[in-house]
Design a protein around this motif. Structure first.
Motif, PDB file in Angstrom:
ATOM      1  N   GLY A   1      37.531  35.966  51.646  1.00  0.00           N
ATOM      2  CA  GLY A   1      36.576  36.875  51.042  1.00  0.00           C
ATOM      3  C   GLY A   1      36.395  36.648  49.566  1.00  0.00           C
ATOM      4  O   GLY A   1      36.797  35.628  49.013  1.00  0.00           O
ATOM      5  N   ARG A   2      35.786  37.616  48.917  1.00  0.00           N
ATOM      6  CA  ARG A   2      35.428  37.520  47.514  1.00  0.00           C
ATOM      7  C   ARG A   2      36.645  37.700  46.612  1.00  0.00           C
ATOM      8  O   ARG A   2      37.622  38.334  46.978  1.00  0.00           O
ATOM      9  CB  ARG A   2      34.403  38.599  47.179  1.00  0.00           C
ATOM     10  N   VAL A   3      36.538  37.155  45.401  1.00  0.00           N
ATOM     11  CA  VAL A   3      37.609  37.281  44.419  1.00  0.00           C
ATOM     12  C   VAL A   3      37.886  38.751  44.128  1.00  0.00           C
ATOM     13  O   VAL A   3      39.035  39.158  43.978  1.00  0.00           O
ATOM     14  CB  VAL A   3      37.244  36.514  43.126  1.00  0.00           C
ATOM     15  N   GLU A   4      36.828  39.590  44.071  1.00  0.00           N
ATOM     16  CA  GLU A   4      37.006  41.013  43.788  1.00  0.00           C
ATOM     17  C   GLU A   4      37.927  41.686  44.811  1.00  0.00           C
ATOM     18  O   GLU A   4      38.583  42.671  44.508  1.00  0.00           O
ATOM     19  CB  GLU A   4      35.665  41.749  43.764  1.00  0.00           C
ATOM     20  N   ASP A   5      37.945  41.135  46.026  1.00  0.00           N
ATOM     21  CA  ASP A   5      38.795  41.702  47.074  1.00  0.00           C
ATOM     22  C   ASP A   5      40.263  41.355  46.877  1.00  0.00           C
ATOM     23  O   ASP A   5      41.118  41.844  47.595  1.00  0.00           O
ATOM     24  CB  ASP A   5      38.342  41.218  48.456  1.00  0.00           C
ATOM     25  N   GLN A   6      40.551  40.493  45.917  1.00  0.00           N
ATOM     26  CA  GLN A   6      41.913  40.049  45.682  1.00  0.00           C
ATOM     27  C   GLN A   6      42.521  40.664  44.431  1.00  0.00           C
ATOM     28  O   GLN A   6      43.686  40.452  44.138  1.00  0.00           O
ATOM     29  CB  GLN A   6      41.927  38.525  45.578  1.00  0.00           C
ATOM     30  N   ILE A   7      41.731  41.418  43.694  1.00  0.00           N
ATOM     31  CA  ILE A   7      42.182  42.008  42.435  1.00  0.00           C
ATOM     32  C   ILE A   7      42.212  43.527  42.592  1.00  0.00           C
ATOM     33  O   ILE A   7      41.204  44.131  42.963  1.00  0.00           O
ATOM     34  CB  ILE A   7      41.245  41.620  41.277  1.00  0.00           C
ATOM     35  N   PRO A   8      43.334  44.164  42.325  1.00  0.00           N
ATOM     36  CA  PRO A   8      43.397  45.625  42.439  1.00  0.00           C
ATOM     37  C   PRO A   8      42.610  46.293  41.319  1.00  0.00           C
ATOM     38  O   PRO A   8      42.437  45.723  40.237  1.00  0.00           O
ATOM     39  CB  PRO A   8      44.891  45.924  42.317  1.00  0.00           C
ATOM     40  N   ASP A   9      42.149  47.514  41.579  1.00  0.00           N
ATOM     41  CA  ASP A   9      41.447  48.269  40.545  1.00  0.00           C
ATOM     42  C   ASP A   9      42.384  48.573  39.385  1.00  0.00           C
ATOM     43  O   ASP A   9      42.008  48.435  38.222  1.00  0.00           O
ATOM     44  CB  ASP A   9      40.884  49.575  41.119  1.00  0.00           C
ATOM     45  N   ILE A  10      43.596  48.989  39.707  1.00  0.00           N
ATOM     46  CA  ILE A  10      44.594  49.297  38.676  1.00  0.00           C
ATOM     47  C   ILE A  10      45.940  48.731  39.124  1.00  0.00           C
ATOM     48  O   ILE A  10      46.327  48.883  40.283  1.00  0.00           O
ATOM     49  CB  ILE A  10      44.706  50.815  38.432  1.00  0.00           C
ATOM     50  N   ALA A  11      46.632  48.079  38.190  1.00  0.00           N
ATOM     51  CA  ALA A  11      47.985  47.576  38.443  1.00  0.00           C
ATOM     52  C   ALA A  11      48.906  48.177  37.391  1.00  0.00           C
ATOM     53  O   ALA A  11      48.606  48.143  36.198  1.00  0.00           O
ATOM     54  CB  ALA A  11      48.022  46.057  38.382  1.00  0.00           C
ATOM     55  N   VAL A  12      50.021  48.739  37.852  1.00  0.00           N
ATOM     56  CA  VAL A  12      50.972  49.386  36.963  1.00  0.00           C
ATOM     57  C   VAL A  12      52.322  48.716  37.147  1.00  0.00           C
ATOM     58  O   VAL A  12      52.825  48.592  38.267  1.00  0.00           O
ATOM     59  CB  VAL A  12      51.080  50.902  37.271  1.00  0.00           C
ATOM     60  N   ASP A  13      52.907  48.291  36.032  1.00  0.00           N
ATOM     61  CA  ASP A  13      54.229  47.672  36.057  1.00  0.00           C
ATOM     62  C   ASP A  13      55.266  48.780  35.884  1.00  0.00           C
ATOM     63  O   ASP A  13      55.414  49.329  34.793  1.00  0.00           O
ATOM     64  CB  ASP A  13      54.339  46.643  34.938  1.00  0.00           C
ATOM     65  N   CYS A  14      55.947  49.109  36.960  1.00  0.00           N
ATOM     66  CA  CYS A  14      56.968  50.161  36.946  1.00  0.00           C
ATOM     67  C   CYS A  14      58.363  49.536  36.914  1.00  0.00           C
ATOM     68  O   CYS A  14      58.524  48.352  37.211  1.00  0.00           O
ATOM     69  CB  CYS A  14      56.834  51.050  38.183  1.00  0.00           C
ATOM     70  N   PHE A  15      59.371  50.335  36.602  1.00  0.00           N
ATOM     71  CA  PHE A  15      60.751  49.872  36.534  1.00  0.00           C
ATOM     72  C   PHE A  15      61.174  49.204  37.842  1.00  0.00           C
ATOM     73  O   PHE A  15      61.838  48.171  37.831  1.00  0.00           O
ATOM     74  CB  PHE A  15      61.675  51.054  36.228  1.00  0.00           C
ATOM     75  N   ASN A  16      60.766  49.788  38.963  1.00  0.00           N
ATOM     76  CA  ASN A  16      61.189  49.256  40.256  1.00  0.00           C
ATOM     77  C   ASN A  16      60.105  48.451  40.963  1.00  0.00           C
ATOM     78  O   ASN A  16      60.147  48.273  42.173  1.00  0.00           O
ATOM     79  CB  ASN A  16      61.727  50.358  41.166  1.00  0.00           C
TER      80      ASN A  16
END
Length: 145
Positions: free
Chosen positions: A65-80
Motif C-alpha cells: 500500500g501507500r507510504v502514508e499507511d506505514q507512518i503513524p499519525d502520532i508516535a510517542v517514545d515512552c520509558f517502556n
C-alpha cells in the motif's frame, strides 16, 4: 521518562475533559492539538518524518500500500517502548476499521511496543465514551501491545 500507562491516562483525561471537537475542521487539527497537549504534558512525541522504522518499512516493503499507511499519525517514545497512535475525526465506520487494521499490522510487524486508535466523532457509537468538554462528541480509545 513517562510510561505507556502514563500515556493512556493522559490521553483519556484529554479526551474526556479537554477536547472540543468544535475547534477542529479536519483530522489534522485534532492531531495537532493532541500532539501539543502531549508535548506540554511531558511526553517525547516524535516528529512524523523521523519515526523509527519508517524508512526500513518503506525500503523493505514490509507493508503493501501507500507510504502514508506505514507512518503513524502520532508516535510517542515512552520509558517502556515506542507507541504508535492512529487518529480519526468525524469519519466513516470503514475508515475507523481501516485504522484498527493498520494498528494491528504495526504490532504484528513489531514496529512498536504498543499501538492504538483514538477516534473522535459527533455521532454516537456503541462502546464510545462521552467527551465532557463538549457533549456533542464521543471518543473511542484503545491501545494494544
Amino acid at each position: 521518562m513517562k510510561t505507556i500507562n502514563d500515556l493512556q491516562t493522559s490521553v483519556d483525561f484529554y479526551m474526556e475533559w479537554l477536547v472540543n471537537g468544535d475547534n477542529f475542521e479536519v483530522e489534522q487539527d485534532f492531531e495537532d492539538d493532541l500532539r501539543e497537549y502531549l508535548i506540554n504534558d511531558g511526553f517525547d512525541v516524535m516528529d512524523k518524518r523521523n519515526v523509527e522504522n519508517t524508512n526500513e518499512a518503506v525500503s523493505e516493503r514490509l507493508f503493501s500500500g501507500r507510504v502514508e499507511d506505514q507512518i503513524p499519525d502520532i508516535a510517542v517514545d515512552c520509558f517502556n517502548g515506542l507507541v504508535f497512535l492512529e487518529l480519526k475525526f468525524c469519519d466513516s465506520p470503514s475508515l475507523y476499521s481501516a485504522d484498527v487494521k493498520k494498528v494491528n499490522r504495526f504490532l504484528e510487524k513489531n514496529k512498536c511496543q504498543a499501538a492504538g486508535v483514538l477516534f473522535l466523532d459527533n455521532v454516537k457509537r456503541e462502546g464510545w465514551k462521552a467527551c465532557r468538554g463538549n457533549n456533542d462528541y464521543n471518543y473511542y480509545f484503545e491501545i494494544g501491545q
